[in-house]
Design an enzyme around this catalytic site. Structure first.
Site, PDB file in Angstrom:
ATOM      1  CG  HIS A  21      -0.276   0.023   2.540  1.00 32.19           C
ATOM      2  ND1 HIS A  21       0.307   1.151   3.079  1.00 32.19           N
ATOM      3  CD2 HIS A  21      -0.078  -0.969   3.455  1.00 32.19           C
ATOM      4  CE1 HIS A  21       0.813   0.872   4.260  1.00 32.19           C
ATOM      5  NE2 HIS A  21       0.603  -0.414   4.518  1.00 32.19           N
TER       6      HIS A  21
ATOM      7  CB  CYS B 226       1.561  -3.564   5.403  1.00 31.77           C
ATOM      8  SG  CYS B 226      -0.024  -4.302   5.872  1.00 31.77           S
TER       9      CYS B 226
END
Length: 264
Positions: free
Chosen positions: A224, A240
């Site tokens: 992301h 992440c």
């Protein structure tokens, strides 16, 4: 005889009255003369009272027109600032936007990103098929494999100590300006540090997931964007893979759902 005289008199009056009215209507009227105080500019009326002005019987200055007169400059009233109640979580700033505690080792200070982490085309000799995403967490690079022994390389931020992982997955969902639903263990963990994290945050420029998100399998991990681009090249996340908003937007447009992702 009397009736004849009356008829004659009325005829004379009816002939003379309209001519008199007409002469008055079109006659030149005298000019209108205004009082000097009415012809003066309005600014001159907002002045201090002159010394020696007239007073009335009770000793008050005469002000027949009700002018606004300031004898002294009015004082400016300053209201005291209201202190915010930081004990109320709803009134506090979200920690990742404006931290109110010193930055720790896992939160690098804002600085210019190392130019080596800017996107560039590089030679690639791996065995992966074109279109595969390969993430080297130790070197902090993401490779989008291309044909002809080439790859598009991007700098990334990876999981901090205790949150690193490796494996193979596929992109199962893509989202633009995604909402963020942090897991409860993250909310509890940050609360112990004095950081407030909301249970839900709508997508936007302040959202820590940034402009785009690529969801990996059925895991909680994503590739992301970020609203903290200075963290690219560091191990700061909870697992992440983060990229600059500009870079994740480019990658988002080049890959599809089903793309293979290898994390090493």
């Amino acid at each position: 005889m009397k009736s004849a005289l009356l008829v004659l008199a009325s005829a004379v009056l009816s002939a003379t009255i309209p001519s008199a009215m007409a002469s008055e209507r079109y006659a030149t009227k005298p000019p209108v003369v205004m009082s000097p105080d009415l012809s003066a500019p309005w600014v001159t009326q907002l002045r201090k009272r002159p010394v020696g002005e007239a007073v009335n019987q009770v000793g008050r200055p005469v002000n027949p027109r009700g002018y606004v007169v300031f004898s002294e400059r009015p004082e400016r009233v300053t209201r005291p600032r209201r202190n915010r109640d930081l004990s109320n979580p709803a009134a506090r700033e979200v920690s990742f936007q404006r931290p109110d505690v010193p930055l720790g080792e896992d939160q690098p200070k804002k600085q210019a990103m190392d130019p080596q982490f800017l996107p560039q085309s590089v030679a690639y000799d791996g065995a992966e098929q074109p279109g595969t995403i390969v993430i080297d967490t130790s070197e902090r690079f993401l490779y989008l494999v291309e044909a002809g022994g080439k790859a598009r390389r991007y700098g990334v931020g990876v999981g901090k100590e205790g949150f690193a992982w490796s494996g193979t997955n596929n992109i199962t969902r893509k989202a633009m300006w995604p909402d963020w639903y942090p897991p409860q263990d993250m909310i509890d963990r940050e609360a112990e540090k004095g950081h407030y994290i909301p249970a839900h945050m709508e997508g936007g420029i302040a959202n820590p997931l940034g402009a785009r998100a690529l969801y990996l399998g059925s895991t909680l991990y994503r590739i992301h964007g970020t609203n903290a681009p200075w963290t690219i090249g560091h191990a700061v996340s909870s697992g992440c893979i983060r990229m600059r908003n500009e870079d994740v937007t480019e990658l988002y447009a080049r890959v599809n759902v089903g793309t293979k992702v290898i994390v090493r």
